[in-house]
Design an enzyme around this catalytic site. Structure first.
Site: not given
Length: 280
Positions: A67, A71, A108
């Site tokens: 996180t 990233k 994601d």
């Protein structure tokens, strides 16, 4: 010697991450009794040392969830990254392969698409994105797969406007920029993706139309947001940050364990229980 299989989530701050709850629920459902999933407070400065340290351990490291703020910081430290991760220059998943390589991916983007598909949002003619931070680029990448027309992005600063135009060109998405002062106009789009921090969209709840389309608000705690509550009250489809977390976690567990199918329902139930416990 018996080797443990390990995985973890890294970031800063990390104490409120739901990833351990989600991944451990999957391990339990899959019968992976020798697997563990932890969380570690790691920032950009300490990331290289952390990766070097776990590379020297006897345990078998399967992968890492990342996180903020890691990233992008992790990319130079990897042996390879997927095309999906490269498209937004962001890695949220690292898998350690059997031949000793570190490979980065981004779950994601497909996680967002899968969450929308679960709610039967498969294609839209146009969409709106609220905000222009890191999550907004992933939203644009997801919209590149399901939006056939223009995406309007509502931003606060000219610098953010320029960034989102660049992401649109890179991802092949027709992007139109509007000022945040006009964000209420976004709510008439067939699909609205809110990528802003907590509180930023609270003032928009009164502007939700009588027959709204779909809202994907990436926040999950506290939930529902005022915007999501108003949207649901008017009968619109609402997705939240937990939907994104669950679907991206399914993809991470698949990559790290090599097991499929991964129990989506068990992961979601664990996440809902954990969030409920935080509010009681």
């Amino acid at each position: 010697m018996t080797h443990r299989h390990r995985a973890a989530v890294l970031g800063s701050p990390i104490e409120h991450s739901l990833s351990p709850v989600l991944h451990r629920a999957a391990y339990a459902e899959l019968g992976l009794s020798g697997w563990s999933y932890d969380r570690f407070e790691v920032d950009e400065a300490t990331l290289p040392g952390f990766l070097k340290e776990i590379g020297s351990e006897q345990d078998i490291w399967a992968g890492l969830s990342l996180t903020m703020p890691l990233k992008r910081a992790v990319i130079p430290l990897l042996d390879a990254i997927s095309d999906t991760a490269a498209s937004v220059e962001a890695v949220n998943t690292v898998v350690f392969t059997h031949d000793g390589r570190c490979v980065g991916d981004n779950t994601d983007i497909p996680g967002m698409v899968a969450a929308l598909r679960e709610r039967d949002v498969r294609q839209v003619e146009s969409a709106a994105v609220l905000g222009a931070g890191a999550t907004a680029s992933s939203a644009l990448a997801a919209l590149a797969q399901i939006c056939t027309g223009e995406v309007t992005v509502y931003v606060r600063t000219p610098a953010r406007a320029a960034e989102m135009r660049q992401w649109g060109e890179r991802l092949g998405v027709a992007v139109r920029i509007e000022d945040w002062a006009d964000a209420a106009l976004a709510l008439t789009a067939p699909l609205v993706i809110a990528t802003t921090p907590a509180g930023a969209t609270d003032v928009l709840d009164a502007a939700v139309p009588d027959r709204p389309g779909a809202l994907f608000d990436v926040l999950y705690d506290p939930w529902p947001t005022p915007l999501a509550a108003a949207w649901a009250a008017r009968g619109g489809a609402v997705l939240g940050g937990l939907d994104l977390l669950v679907h991206q976690a399914v993809l991470q567990v698949e990559q790290m364990t090599g097991r499929s199918p991964v129990p989506l329902a068990a992961i979601r139930a664990a996440g809902e229980a954990a969030l409920s416990a935080r509010t009681t």
